[in-house]
Design a protein around this motif. Structure first.
Motif, PDB file in Angstrom:
ATOM      1  N   THR A 166       0.863  -1.179   0.000  1.00 17.49           N
ATOM      2  CA  THR A 166       0.000   0.000   0.000  1.00 17.49           C
ATOM      3  C   THR A 166       0.898   1.227   0.000  1.00 17.49           C
ATOM      4  OG1 THR A 166      -1.717  -1.129   1.292  1.00 17.49           O
ATOM      5  CG2 THR A 166      -1.772   1.285   1.289  1.00 17.49           C
ATOM      6  N   VAL A 167       0.451   2.293  -0.648  1.00 19.46           N
ATOM      7  CA  VAL A 167       1.153   3.569  -0.566  1.00 19.46           C
ATOM      8  C   VAL A 167       0.146   4.670  -0.246  1.00 19.46           C
ATOM      9  CG1 VAL A 167       3.006   2.936  -2.157  1.00 19.46           C
ATOM     10  CG2 VAL A 167       0.937   4.020  -3.049  1.00 19.46           C
ATOM     11  N   VAL A 168       0.650   5.726   0.388  1.00 15.84           N
ATOM     12  CA  VAL A 168      -0.116   6.950   0.566  1.00 15.84           C
ATOM     13  C   VAL A 168       0.649   8.023  -0.205  1.00 15.84           C
ATOM     14  CG1 VAL A 168      -1.044   8.648   2.167  1.00 15.84           C
ATOM     15  CG2 VAL A 168      -0.952   6.238   2.835  1.00 15.84           C
ATOM     16  N   TYR A 169       0.084   8.479  -1.295  1.00 20.03           N
ATOM     17  CA  TYR A 169       0.821   9.385  -2.172  1.00 20.03           C
ATOM     18  C   TYR A 169       1.124  10.703  -1.471  1.00 20.03           C
ATOM     19  CZ  TYR A 169       0.381   6.497  -6.351  1.00 20.03           C
ATOM     20  OH  TYR A 169       0.509   5.482  -7.271  1.00 20.03           O
ATOM     21  N   PRO A 170       2.394  11.167  -1.557  1.00 22.92           N
ATOM     22  CA  PRO A 170       2.735  12.458  -0.966  1.00 22.92           C
ATOM     23  C   PRO A 170       2.260  13.635  -1.801  1.00 22.92           C
ATOM     24  CG  PRO A 170       4.655  11.497  -2.027  1.00 22.92           C
ATOM     25  CD  PRO A 170       3.557  10.469  -2.112  1.00 22.92           C
ATOM     26  N   GLY A 171       1.870  13.374  -3.048  1.00 21.60           N
ATOM     27  CA  GLY A 171       1.324  14.418  -3.920  1.00 21.60           C
ATOM     28  C   GLY A 171       2.289  14.850  -5.001  1.00 21.60           C
ATOM     29  N   GLY A 172       1.734  15.060  -6.205  1.00 26.14           N
ATOM     30  CA  GLY A 172       2.519  15.596  -7.306  1.00 26.14           C
ATOM     31  C   GLY A 172       3.337  14.591  -8.083  1.00 26.14           C
ATOM     32  N   THR A 173       3.175  13.293  -7.807  1.00 25.22           N
ATOM     33  CA  THR A 173       3.956  12.277  -8.512  1.00 25.22           C
ATOM     34  C   THR A 173       3.060  11.493  -9.471  1.00 25.22           C
ATOM     35  OG1 THR A 173       3.563  10.476  -6.937  1.00 25.22           O
ATOM     36  CG2 THR A 173       5.369  12.011  -6.437  1.00 25.22           C
ATOM     37  N   PRO A 174       3.659  10.860 -10.486  1.00 24.32           N
ATOM     38  CA  PRO A 174       2.893   9.890 -11.272  1.00 24.32           C
ATOM     39  C   PRO A 174       2.526   8.702 -10.400  1.00 24.32           C
ATOM     40  CG  PRO A 174       4.934  10.524 -12.383  1.00 24.32           C
ATOM     41  CD  PRO A 174       5.032  11.031 -10.973  1.00 24.32           C
ATOM     42  N   GLY A 175       1.595   7.884 -10.876  1.00 25.00           N
ATOM     43  CA  GLY A 175       1.210   6.721 -10.086  1.00 25.00           C
ATOM     44  C   GLY A 175       0.419   5.702 -10.865  1.00 25.00           C
ATOM     45  N   GLY A 176       0.822   4.451 -10.743  1.00 26.14           N
ATOM     46  CA  GLY A 176       0.130   3.377 -11.435  1.00 26.14           C
ATOM     47  C   GLY A 176      -0.502   2.371 -10.492  1.00 26.14           C
ATOM     48  N   TRP A 177      -0.826   2.830  -9.261  1.00 23.95           N
ATOM     49  CA  TRP A 177      -1.440   1.958  -8.275  1.00 23.95           C
ATOM     50  C   TRP A 177      -2.948   2.161  -8.273  1.00 23.95           C
ATOM     51  CZ3 TRP A 177       1.833  -0.020  -3.815  1.00 23.95           C
ATOM     52  CH2 TRP A 177       3.194   0.015  -4.146  1.00 23.95           C
ATOM     53  N   HIS A 178      -3.668   1.237  -7.665  1.00 27.50           N
ATOM     54  CA  HIS A 178      -5.137   1.273  -7.650  1.00 27.50           C
ATOM     55  C   HIS A 178      -5.617   2.116  -6.469  1.00 27.50           C
ATOM     56  CE1 HIS A 178      -5.084  -2.011 -10.611  1.00 27.50           C
ATOM     57  NE2 HIS A 178      -4.107  -2.525  -9.872  1.00 27.50           N
ATOM     58  N   ARG A 179      -6.320   3.201  -6.762  1.00 31.78           N
ATOM     59  CA  ARG A 179      -6.738   4.178  -5.747  1.00 31.78           C
ATOM     60  C   ARG A 179      -7.998   3.691  -5.048  1.00 31.78           C
ATOM     61  NH1 ARG A 179      -7.379   8.736 -10.135  1.00 31.78           N
ATOM     62  NH2 ARG A 179      -8.480   6.896 -10.958  1.00 31.78           N
TER      63      ARG A 179
END
Length: 211
Positions: A166-179
């Protein structure tokens, strides 16, 4: 026993190849016991630690220090490694990918949320971007591969899953994980001291709150 490898990274950094189970002791010890006067940044990853030295630091001595850390056992170190903390993160399971995740897994969004919140997550390593913590412990029943094409930007506070993490996005990055959700908890703040609320090995407990 072969000494752990320590590689030069530019003019002022070393990358330590850490034997299994030693990433945390190297990361914690790199700037401990007076070495903070020599070290400006420590970045742990899955099986390596990047240590950035301050200008004027004696690089050969720092390399010997890092090799000794990676080659020792936690019991043999002078400074004990503190135990992991438990950090609670409130999460609304309202992510835009949650219905599709549930459908692919053959279950319901409610059950996905329940299983995710009940799991024991912990910080495995950091990488990709500042404040980007990879949390191990996602249950087998919730595991899906990453998207084939990542989104160009994911907002801060988005809780997402892929593989066994699991990740918690810090913001402003690309991302290919399921939200699958969002949180109001700020886990990365450049104006805070330290800026990262999480540390290597911390347990993370996701607490479901009403969407």
């Amino acid at each position: 026993m072969t000494a752990p490898a320590v590689h030069r990274a530019g003019d002022r950094a070393w990358i330590v190849d850490c034997p299994p189970g030693t990433v945390r002791q190297v990361a914690d010890g790199a700037a401990a016991d007076g070495w903070d006067a020599w070290v400006t940044d420590v970045v742990p990853a899955a099986c390596t630690v990047l240590v950035v030295a301050r200008p004027g630091a004696r690089m050969a001595a720092l390399r010997r220090h890092l090799r000794a850390l990676a080659g020792s056992t936690p019991r043999g170190r002078g400074t004990p490694v503190p135990g992991p903390r438990t950090v609670e993160v409130p999460v609304r399971y309202d992510g835009p990918d949650l219905p599709a995740v549930a459908e692919r897994l053959g279950t319901t969004p409610e059950l996905v949320a329940r299983r995710h919140a009940a799991a024991e997550h912990h910080v495995g390593f950091f990488g990709f971007a500042p404040g980007f913590a990879y949390l191990d412990g996602l249950p087998e029943a919730l595991r899906l591969p990453r998207l084939s094409a990542p989104r160009p930007r994911v907002a801060a506070g988005v809780v997402a899953i892929a593989g066994n993490q699991t990740v918690v996005y810090p913001g402003g990055t690309p991302g290919g994980w399921h939200r699958i959700g969002t949180t109001t908890a700020v886990l990365w703040d450049v104006d805070a001291t330290p800026p990262n609320r999480l540390a290597l090995g911390d347990r993370v407990r996701f607490v479901e709150v009403p969407a």
